[in-house]
Design a protein around this motif. Structure first.
Motif, PDB file in Angstrom:
ATOM      1  N   ARG A  97      12.286   4.641  20.678  1.00 39.58           N
ATOM      2  CA  ARG A  97      13.256   3.677  21.194  1.00 39.58           C
ATOM      3  C   ARG A  97      12.795   3.049  22.492  1.00 39.58           C
ATOM      4  N   TRP A  98      12.465   3.865  23.497  1.00 43.05           N
ATOM      5  CA  TRP A  98      12.114   3.297  24.802  1.00 43.05           C
ATOM      6  C   TRP A  98      10.733   2.662  24.805  1.00 43.05           C
ATOM      7  N   ILE A  99       9.804   3.236  24.063  1.00 35.79           N
ATOM      8  CA  ILE A  99       8.485   2.610  23.978  1.00 35.79           C
ATOM      9  C   ILE A  99       8.607   1.250  23.296  1.00 35.79           C
ATOM     10  N   GLY A 100       9.402   1.170  22.245  1.00 31.31           N
ATOM     11  CA  GLY A 100       9.627  -0.116  21.581  1.00 31.31           C
ATOM     12  C   GLY A 100      10.329  -1.112  22.484  1.00 31.31           C
ATOM     13  N   THR A 101      11.330  -0.635  23.237  1.00 32.53           N
ATOM     14  CA  THR A 101      12.072  -1.512  24.139  1.00 32.53           C
ATOM     15  C   THR A 101      11.166  -2.100  25.219  1.00 32.53           C
ATOM     16  N   ILE A 102      10.380  -1.250  25.861  1.00 31.42           N
ATOM     17  CA  ILE A 102       9.487  -1.714  26.933  1.00 31.42           C
ATOM     18  C   ILE A 102       8.429  -2.659  26.388  1.00 31.42           C
ATOM     19  N   THR A 103       7.930  -2.365  25.197  1.00 35.50           N
ATOM     20  CA  THR A 103       6.914  -3.222  24.579  1.00 35.50           C
ATOM     21  C   THR A 103       7.467  -4.616  24.302  1.00 35.50           C
ATOM     22  N   LEU A 104       8.672  -4.681  23.740  1.00 34.99           N
ATOM     23  CA  LEU A 104       9.288  -5.986  23.455  1.00 34.99           C
ATOM     24  C   LEU A 104       9.652  -6.712  24.744  1.00 34.99           C
ATOM     25  N   ILE A 144      -3.495 -14.935  31.002  1.00 36.54           N
ATOM     26  CA  ILE A 144      -3.382 -13.471  31.052  1.00 36.54           C
ATOM     27  C   ILE A 144      -2.001 -13.016  30.586  1.00 36.54           C
ATOM     28  N   VAL A 145      -0.944 -13.655  31.124  1.00 41.50           N
ATOM     29  CA  VAL A 145       0.402 -13.232  30.717  1.00 41.50           C
ATOM     30  C   VAL A 145       0.691 -13.636  29.274  1.00 41.50           C
ATOM     31  N   LEU A 146       0.057 -14.708  28.799  1.00 43.29           N
ATOM     32  CA  LEU A 146       0.183 -15.070  27.396  1.00 43.29           C
ATOM     33  C   LEU A 146      -0.391 -13.967  26.510  1.00 43.29           C
ATOM     34  N   CYS A 147      -1.517 -13.399  26.940  1.00 38.80           N
ATOM     35  CA  CYS A 147      -2.117 -12.276  26.210  1.00 38.80           C
ATOM     36  C   CYS A 147      -1.158 -11.087  26.166  1.00 38.80           C
ATOM     37  N   ILE A 148      -0.495 -10.805  27.302  1.00 45.04           N
ATOM     38  CA  ILE A 148       0.474  -9.703  27.355  1.00 45.04           C
ATOM     39  C   ILE A 148       1.649  -9.989  26.425  1.00 45.04           C
ATOM     40  N   GLY A 149       2.115 -11.239  26.428  1.00 44.67           N
ATOM     41  CA  GLY A 149       3.221 -11.612  25.554  1.00 44.67           C
ATOM     42  C   GLY A 149       2.874 -11.434  24.087  1.00 44.67           C
ATOM     43  N   CYS A 150       1.697 -11.910  23.685  1.00 44.37           N
ATOM     44  CA  CYS A 150       1.269 -11.767  22.287  1.00 44.37           C
ATOM     45  C   CYS A 150       1.144 -10.297  21.901  1.00 44.37           C
ATOM     46  N   ALA A 151       0.588  -9.492  22.804  1.00 43.52           N
ATOM     47  CA  ALA A 151       0.406  -8.069  22.533  1.00 43.52           C
ATOM     48  C   ALA A 151       1.748  -7.370  22.352  1.00 43.52           C
ATOM     49  N   GLY A 152       2.688  -7.647  23.247  1.00 50.59           N
ATOM     50  CA  GLY A 152       3.990  -6.991  23.161  1.00 50.59           C
ATOM     51  C   GLY A 152       4.764  -7.362  21.912  1.00 50.59           C
ATOM     52  N   LEU A 153       4.751  -8.646  21.561  1.00 50.78           N
ATOM     53  CA  LEU A 153       5.510  -9.105  20.408  1.00 50.78           C
ATOM     54  C   LEU A 153       4.951  -8.569  19.094  1.00 50.78           C
ATOM     55  N   LEU A 154       3.655  -8.311  19.055  1.00 46.57           N
ATOM     56  CA  LEU A 154       3.076  -7.758  17.834  1.00 46.57           C
ATOM     57  C   LEU A 154       3.235  -6.240  17.788  1.00 46.57           C
ATOM     58  N   ALA A 155       2.904  -5.552  18.895  1.00 46.33           N
ATOM     59  CA  ALA A 155       2.858  -4.088  18.890  1.00 46.33           C
ATOM     60  C   ALA A 155       4.229  -3.460  18.712  1.00 46.33           C
ATOM     61  N   VAL A 156       5.300  -4.186  19.044  1.00 45.45           N
ATOM     62  CA  VAL A 156       6.640  -3.611  18.859  1.00 45.45           C
ATOM     63  C   VAL A 156       6.999  -3.505  17.377  1.00 45.45           C
ATOM     64  N   TRP A 181      -2.788  -0.944  17.859  1.00 43.76           N
ATOM     65  CA  TRP A 181      -3.363   0.391  17.628  1.00 43.76           C
ATOM     66  C   TRP A 181      -2.825   1.396  18.637  1.00 43.76           C
ATOM     67  N   TYR A 182      -2.857   1.049  19.911  1.00 40.27           N
ATOM     68  CA  TYR A 182      -2.567   2.033  20.956  1.00 40.27           C
ATOM     69  C   TYR A 182      -1.082   2.391  21.036  1.00 40.27           C
ATOM     70  N   ILE A 183      -0.198   1.408  21.027  1.00 40.75           N
ATOM     71  CA  ILE A 183       1.218   1.686  21.283  1.00 40.75           C
ATOM     72  C   ILE A 183       1.866   2.495  20.155  1.00 40.75           C
ATOM     73  N   PRO A 184       1.649   2.192  18.868  1.00 35.77           N
ATOM     74  CA  PRO A 184       2.195   3.081  17.829  1.00 35.77           C
ATOM     75  C   PRO A 184       1.618   4.492  17.892  1.00 35.77           C
ATOM     76  N   HIS A 185       0.332   4.628  18.248  1.00 31.38           N
ATOM     77  CA  HIS A 185      -0.242   5.965  18.426  1.00 31.38           C
ATOM     78  C   HIS A 185       0.449   6.689  19.579  1.00 31.38           C
ATOM     79  N   LEU A 186       0.715   5.963  20.668  1.00 31.32           N
ATOM     80  CA  LEU A 186       1.418   6.561  21.799  1.00 31.32           C
ATOM     81  C   LEU A 186       2.820   6.996  21.386  1.00 31.32           C
ATOM     82  N   SER A 187       3.492   6.160  20.603  1.00 33.79           N
ATOM     83  CA  SER A 187       4.831   6.493  20.127  1.00 33.79           C
ATOM     84  C   SER A 187       4.814   7.765  19.288  1.00 33.79           C
ATOM     85  N   THR A 188       3.817   7.884  18.406  1.00 34.31           N
ATOM     86  CA  THR A 188       3.692   9.080  17.569  1.00 34.31           C
ATOM     87  C   THR A 188       3.395  10.310  18.411  1.00 34.31           C
TER      88      THR A 188
END
Length: 460
Positions: free
Chosen positions: A315-322, A344-356, A302-309
């Motif tokens: 490009r850079w938001i997607g790159t950093i997220t991935l 905790i880092v597993l949660c970050i990994g799952c979040a990044g891989l989905l939100a990108v 929810w948050y990262i695509p809204h931030l991108s918009t």
């Protein structure tokens, strides 16, 4: 009608379309993701009852994507020809019934065959929805809109995880093993949602069946979509075959592949990985814990695509997220000795891989138009989703070769990081000119604070 009045009508149509379509499309994705990933919850009980080896499990989990890849392009072309309502409904009913038939997978051969046909039956769903969104939503809001659709996978784990875990605690109902009951119930639910989809969805805003938009909204939204389509057709590849051979499309395929390797390398093993970190057996508790990384992914989707918009930057938001996704996966293996930090880092990994992913998909959907979009988007997703076949197999290979459960996570994380580097260079190969080609100018005088009235070409 003045420019500003037209903008207001388009914005109203977009809002209504989001409310009408996205919750149901997300529900469809919940069922799709649950039926392809619930094998992860059944893994231990299934292997105990059938004697399936880890290697055979990994192959069967991944062979889904071979069937998926082979039928992806023809499936999406058929969707383009016959309409999304009919074809998405057909996909769901078919895969739901085959998923329910997994209850008969008593041996390795049957397991692999059913997984292959499950992939073949589901082929075209995700790229079909991505194509469907281009019929309803302008580019400037598509990342945000697609983010709602990507609520599906984390919801599948948040709700489906405990549900699958609970079903696995039921033994002997109707004479079935617990894993048989899980496949039966979840498969039939998907088929039921597919039937509902036939009556609920509308193909395009201009359709007579579409009742939630008034005529003024239908016309205004259709004009925006038609102008964007003309711009894409004029500047991108024209025709099915040209899209399949376009070097930019192939470059996007490779990025998609790295994302899916990371995503499915985690998804198929998430319950067992969480069980190892928590010291629990796979069941209701592990199902609940497995929902936490997915809850983080839900927020990120929810948050990262809204931030991108909002920032007009993809490009850079997607790159950093991935990049965060890849690092999170790798670090979850490195920190396995400290389960809390590993989780905790597993949660970050799952979040990044989905939100990108909703950000990533703005590139192909804004570059490809017409029939080229049907074939090109399907090709990207089919070749990208071969990562779902490769991921479990290379994870098991790395773990066995280096005799370390962390080795597979290092490899998955490294591949995702390579994808982030490729995404950072997406404009350097000439994609930028096509993605930012002249777009409809209906939002020329729109207020800056209204995200739905940004120009299509401003999202870079």
């Amino acid at each position: 009608m003045s420019q500003t009045e037209d903008d207001k009508v388009v914005n109203s149509a977009v809002r209504k379309s989001i409310i009408r379509l996205l919750p149901f499309l997300a529900l469809m994705y919940v069922m799709a993701y649950l039926d392809r990933a619930n094998i992860g919850f059944a893994k231990e009980a299934f292997q105990v009852d059938t004697g399936l080896s880890n290697a055979a499990y990994a192959f069967g989990a991944g062979v889904f994507f071979i069937g998926y890849a082979l039928f992806e392009v023809p499936s999406n072309i058929l969707l383009y020809k016959v309409g999304a309502r009919v074809w998405l409904s057909r996909i769901m009913v078919t895969w739901g019934l085959i998923s329910a038939a997994m209850m008969f997978a008593h041996d390795e051969k049957t397991f692999i065959i059913l997984r292959f046909f499950l992939g073949a039956s589901e082929a075209g769903f995700m790229p079909g929805v991505m194509l469907y969104l281009t019929f309803w939503f302008p580019l400037n809001v598509r990342a945000k809109v697609a983010g709602y659709f990507w609520f599906g996978p984390p919801i599948a784990f948040i709700l489906g995880g405990p549900a699958s875990g609970a079903l696995l605690t039921i033994h002997g109902m109707w004479g079935l093993h617990n894993w048989q009951l899980m496949f039966l119930v979840e498969g039939l639910l998907a088929a039921f949602v597919g039937v509902v989809a036939y009556f609920y969805l509308d193909d395009k805003p201009a359709d007579r069946r579409c009742k939630f938009l008034n005529e003024e909204e239908k016309q205004a939204l259709s004009r925006v979509i038609e102008k964007e389509e003309k711009a894409k057709v004029n500047h991108g590849p024209q025709g099915i075959l040209k899209a399949l051979c376009d070097p930019r499309v192939l470059y996007l395929c490779m990025i998609c592949f790295t994302i899916q390797v990371g995503s499915y390398g985690i998804a198929f093993f998430l319950p067992s990985q969480v069980a190892a970190l928590s010291g629990q057996k796979v069941g209701f508790i592990v199902g609940v814990l497995s929902g936490i990384p997915s809850l983080c992914a839900l927020f990120a989707a929810w948050y990262i695509p809204h931030l991108s918009t909002k920032r007009k930057e993809r490009r850079w938001i997607g790159t950093i997220t991935l990049l965060c996704g890849g690092l999170g996966v790798a670090l979850s293996g490195m920190l396995a000795a400290t389960p809390v930090w590993a989780f905790i880092v597993l949660c970050i990994g799952c979040a990044g891989l989905l939100a990108v992913q909703p950000i990533y998909w703005t590139f192909p959907t804004s570059y490809l138009g017409g029939a080229a979009a049907a074939s090109g988007i399907a090709l990207i997703n089919s070749l990208g989703n071969l990562g779902g076949f490769i991921a479990p197999n290379i994870r098991v290979w790395a773990e066995n070769t280096f005799n370390s459960p962390a080795a597979g996570l290092y490899l998955l994380g490294a591949i995702a990081i390579v994808g982030a580097l490729m995404l950072s260079g997406v404009f350097r190969i000439g994609i930028r000119r096509d993605l930012d080609s002249p777009a409809p100018d209906i939002q020329r005088d729109a207020p800056a604070e209204n995200s739905a009235t940004l120009t299509s070409g401003s999202l870079k």
